[in-house]
Design a protein around this motif. Structure first.
Motif, PDB file in Angstrom:
ATOM      1  N   LEU A  49      -1.738   7.110   1.832  1.00 19.11           N
ATOM      2  CA  LEU A  49      -0.026   6.771   0.656  1.00 19.11           C
ATOM      3  C   LEU A  49       0.953   8.073   1.518  1.00 19.11           C
ATOM      4  O   LEU A  49      -0.237   9.598   1.160  1.00 19.11           O
ATOM      5  CB  LEU A  49      -0.092   6.104  -0.289  1.00 19.11           C
ATOM      6  CG  LEU A  49      -0.715   5.061  -0.318  1.00 19.11           C
ATOM      7  CD1 LEU A  49      -0.361   4.586  -2.222  1.00 19.11           C
ATOM      8  CD2 LEU A  49      -0.265   4.041   0.282  1.00 19.11           C
ATOM      9  N   TYR A  50       2.003   8.504   2.041  1.00 16.68           N
ATOM     10  CA  TYR A  50       2.377   9.023   2.498  1.00 16.68           C
ATOM     11  C   TYR A  50       4.390   8.590   2.048  1.00 16.68           C
ATOM     12  O   TYR A  50       4.372   7.615   2.077  1.00 16.68           O
ATOM     13  CB  TYR A  50       2.597  10.198   3.436  1.00 16.68           C
ATOM     14  CG  TYR A  50       2.671   9.084   4.508  1.00 16.68           C
ATOM     15  CD1 TYR A  50       3.760   9.453   5.465  1.00 16.68           C
ATOM     16  CD2 TYR A  50       1.509   7.989   5.224  1.00 16.68           C
ATOM     17  CE1 TYR A  50       4.126   8.024   6.570  1.00 16.68           C
ATOM     18  CE2 TYR A  50       1.893   7.175   6.361  1.00 16.68           C
ATOM     19  CZ  TYR A  50       3.238   7.535   6.944  1.00 16.68           C
ATOM     20  OH  TYR A  50       3.177   6.218   8.410  1.00 16.68           O
ATOM     21  N   PRO A  51       4.805   9.702   1.085  1.00 21.22           N
ATOM     22  CA  PRO A  51       6.285   9.283   1.565  1.00 21.22           C
ATOM     23  C   PRO A  51       7.139   8.803   2.712  1.00 21.22           C
ATOM     24  O   PRO A  51       8.129   7.220   2.271  1.00 21.22           O
ATOM     25  CB  PRO A  51       6.875  10.850   1.498  1.00 21.22           C
ATOM     26  CG  PRO A  51       5.810  11.709   1.288  1.00 21.22           C
ATOM     27  CD  PRO A  51       5.381  11.251   2.128  1.00 21.22           C
ATOM     28  N   GLU A  52       6.573   8.746   3.541  1.00 18.27           N
ATOM     29  CA  GLU A  52       7.261   7.207   4.922  1.00 18.27           C
ATOM     30  C   GLU A  52       6.624   6.147   4.886  1.00 18.27           C
ATOM     31  O   GLU A  52       6.917   5.291   5.712  1.00 18.27           O
ATOM     32  CB  GLU A  52       7.498   8.218   5.650  1.00 18.27           C
ATOM     33  CG  GLU A  52       8.512   9.216   6.371  1.00 18.27           C
ATOM     34  CD  GLU A  52       7.616  10.723   5.658  1.00 18.27           C
ATOM     35  OE1 GLU A  52       6.358  10.417   5.486  1.00 18.27           O
ATOM     36  OE2 GLU A  52       8.296  11.440   4.970  1.00 18.27           O
ATOM     37  N   GLY A  53       5.094   6.008   4.698  1.00 16.93           N
ATOM     38  CA  GLY A  53       4.691   4.781   4.434  1.00 16.93           C
ATOM     39  C   GLY A  53       2.966   5.086   4.073  1.00 16.93           C
ATOM     40  O   GLY A  53       3.536   5.401   3.020  1.00 16.93           O
ATOM     41  N   MET A  54       2.108   4.485   4.793  1.00 20.48           N
ATOM     42  CA  MET A  54       0.842   3.730   4.308  1.00 20.48           C
ATOM     43  C   MET A  54       0.049   4.001   5.946  1.00 20.48           C
ATOM     44  O   MET A  54       1.369   2.754   7.302  1.00 20.48           O
ATOM     45  CB  MET A  54       0.959   2.405   3.839  1.00 20.48           C
ATOM     46  CG  MET A  54      -0.129   2.305   3.349  1.00 20.48           C
ATOM     47  SD  MET A  54      -0.476   1.326   2.399  1.00 20.48           S
ATOM     48  CE  MET A  54      -0.208  -0.472   3.722  1.00 20.48           C
ATOM     49  N   VAL A  55      -0.985   4.074   5.883  1.00 15.45           N
ATOM     50  CA  VAL A  55      -1.591   3.931   7.343  1.00 15.45           C
ATOM     51  C   VAL A  55      -2.949   2.797   6.767  1.00 15.45           C
ATOM     52  O   VAL A  55      -3.914   3.442   5.311  1.00 15.45           O
ATOM     53  CB  VAL A  55      -2.530   4.956   7.450  1.00 15.45           C
ATOM     54  CG1 VAL A  55      -3.574   4.576   8.418  1.00 15.45           C
ATOM     55  CG2 VAL A  55      -1.442   5.762   8.485  1.00 15.45           C
ATOM     56  N   LYS A  56      -3.753   2.306   6.690  1.00 10.31           N
ATOM     57  CA  LYS A  56      -4.735   0.623   6.400  1.00 10.31           C
ATOM     58  C   LYS A  56      -5.439   1.615   7.341  1.00 10.31           C
ATOM     59  O   LYS A  56      -5.718   1.813   8.629  1.00 10.31           O
ATOM     60  CB  LYS A  56      -4.175  -0.435   6.651  1.00 10.31           C
ATOM     61  CG  LYS A  56      -5.535  -0.877   6.541  1.00 10.31           C
ATOM     62  CD  LYS A  56      -4.935  -2.816   6.351  1.00 10.31           C
ATOM     63  CE  LYS A  56      -6.335  -3.879   6.042  1.00 10.31           C
ATOM     64  NZ  LYS A  56      -6.094  -4.769   6.219  1.00 10.31           N
ATOM     65  N   LEU A  57      -6.608   1.979   6.828  1.00 10.62           N
ATOM     66  CA  LEU A  57      -7.846   2.749   7.061  1.00 10.62           C
ATOM     67  C   LEU A  57      -8.770   2.020   7.651  1.00 10.62           C
ATOM     68  O   LEU A  57      -9.229   1.097   6.783  1.00 10.62           O
ATOM     69  CB  LEU A  57      -8.183   3.911   5.876  1.00 10.62           C
ATOM     70  CG  LEU A  57      -7.396   4.914   5.626  1.00 10.62           C
ATOM     71  CD1 LEU A  57      -7.775   5.714   4.920  1.00 10.62           C
ATOM     72  CD2 LEU A  57      -7.061   5.687   6.968  1.00 10.62           C
ATOM     73  N   ASN A  58     -10.295   1.762   7.904  1.00 12.68           N
ATOM     74  CA  ASN A  58     -11.192   1.429   9.040  1.00 12.68           C
ATOM     75  C   ASN A  58     -11.790   1.494   8.054  1.00 12.68           C
ATOM     76  O   ASN A  58     -11.781   3.122   7.367  1.00 12.68           O
ATOM     77  CB  ASN A  58     -11.782   0.743  10.161  1.00 12.68           C
ATOM     78  CG  ASN A  58     -11.655   2.648  10.697  1.00 12.68           C
ATOM     79  OD1 ASN A  58     -11.833   3.441   9.542  1.00 12.68           O
ATOM     80  ND2 ASN A  58     -11.570   2.969  12.120  1.00 12.68           N
ATOM     81  N   ASP A  59     -13.028   0.996   7.891  1.00 11.89           N
ATOM     82  CA  ASP A  59     -14.159   1.330   7.052  1.00 11.89           C
ATOM     83  C   ASP A  59     -14.593   3.365   7.296  1.00 11.89           C
ATOM     84  O   ASP A  59     -14.674   4.121   6.590  1.00 11.89           O
ATOM     85  CB  ASP A  59     -15.911   0.777   6.916  1.00 11.89           C
ATOM     86  CG  ASP A  59     -15.585  -0.763   5.933  1.00 11.89           C
ATOM     87  OD1 ASP A  59     -14.054  -0.261   5.571  1.00 11.89           O
ATOM     88  OD2 ASP A  59     -15.771  -1.553   6.852  1.00 11.89           O
ATOM     89  N   SER A  60     -14.969   3.453   8.851  1.00 11.02           N
ATOM     90  CA  SER A  60     -15.648   5.059   9.268  1.00 11.02           C
ATOM     91  C   SER A  60     -14.024   5.954   8.307  1.00 11.02           C
ATOM     92  O   SER A  60     -14.931   6.795   7.456  1.00 11.02           O
ATOM     93  CB  SER A  60     -15.007   4.893  10.248  1.00 11.02           C
ATOM     94  OG  SER A  60     -16.517   4.130  10.727  1.00 11.02           O
ATOM     95  N   ALA A  61     -12.606   5.425   8.500  1.00 13.07           N
ATOM     96  CA  ALA A  61     -11.600   6.768   8.098  1.00 13.07           C
ATOM     97  C   ALA A  61     -12.070   6.215   7.177  1.00 13.07           C
ATOM     98  O   ALA A  61     -11.941   7.862   6.748  1.00 13.07           O
ATOM     99  CB  ALA A  61     -10.383   6.205   8.962  1.00 13.07           C
TER     100      ALA A  61
END
Length: 87
Positions: A25-37
């Motif tokens: 999560l960050y102020p401008e949005g969100m990144v969905k992560l794969n299992d490795s990340a």
């Protein structure tokens, strides 16, 4: 390998039940992560070096073999995306 990665200020790594995945999560949005990340980011605490993170991941995933190249590549990508800083 002796650098220490840290999440940039304003970024937070967490499990997101709605997404059923770890996210960044960050102020401008969100990144969905794969299992490795998610596995790599879960080891970033602002104190562990890259080599210590690799060692911990190789203990957690012994069947994966040597992970140093993959971890370094991901961390460089994360740095370029401005998710982390390297000290």
């Amino acid at each position: 390998m002796d650098q220490v990665p840290r999440l940039r200020p304003g970024f937070r790594f967490q499990w997101e039940p709605v997404q059923k995945a770890h996210v960044l999560l960050y102020p401008e949005g969100m990144v969905k992560l794969n299992d490795s990340a998610a596995a790599i980011l879960s080891e970033i605490d602002g104190e562990r070096t890259v080599s210590a993170i690799v060692a911990r991941l190789e203990e957690r995933f012994p069947d994966a073999g040597a992970l140093d190249g993959d971890v370094q590549e991901f961390l460089e990508d994360a740095r370029q995306q401005h998710w982390i800083t390297m000290l």
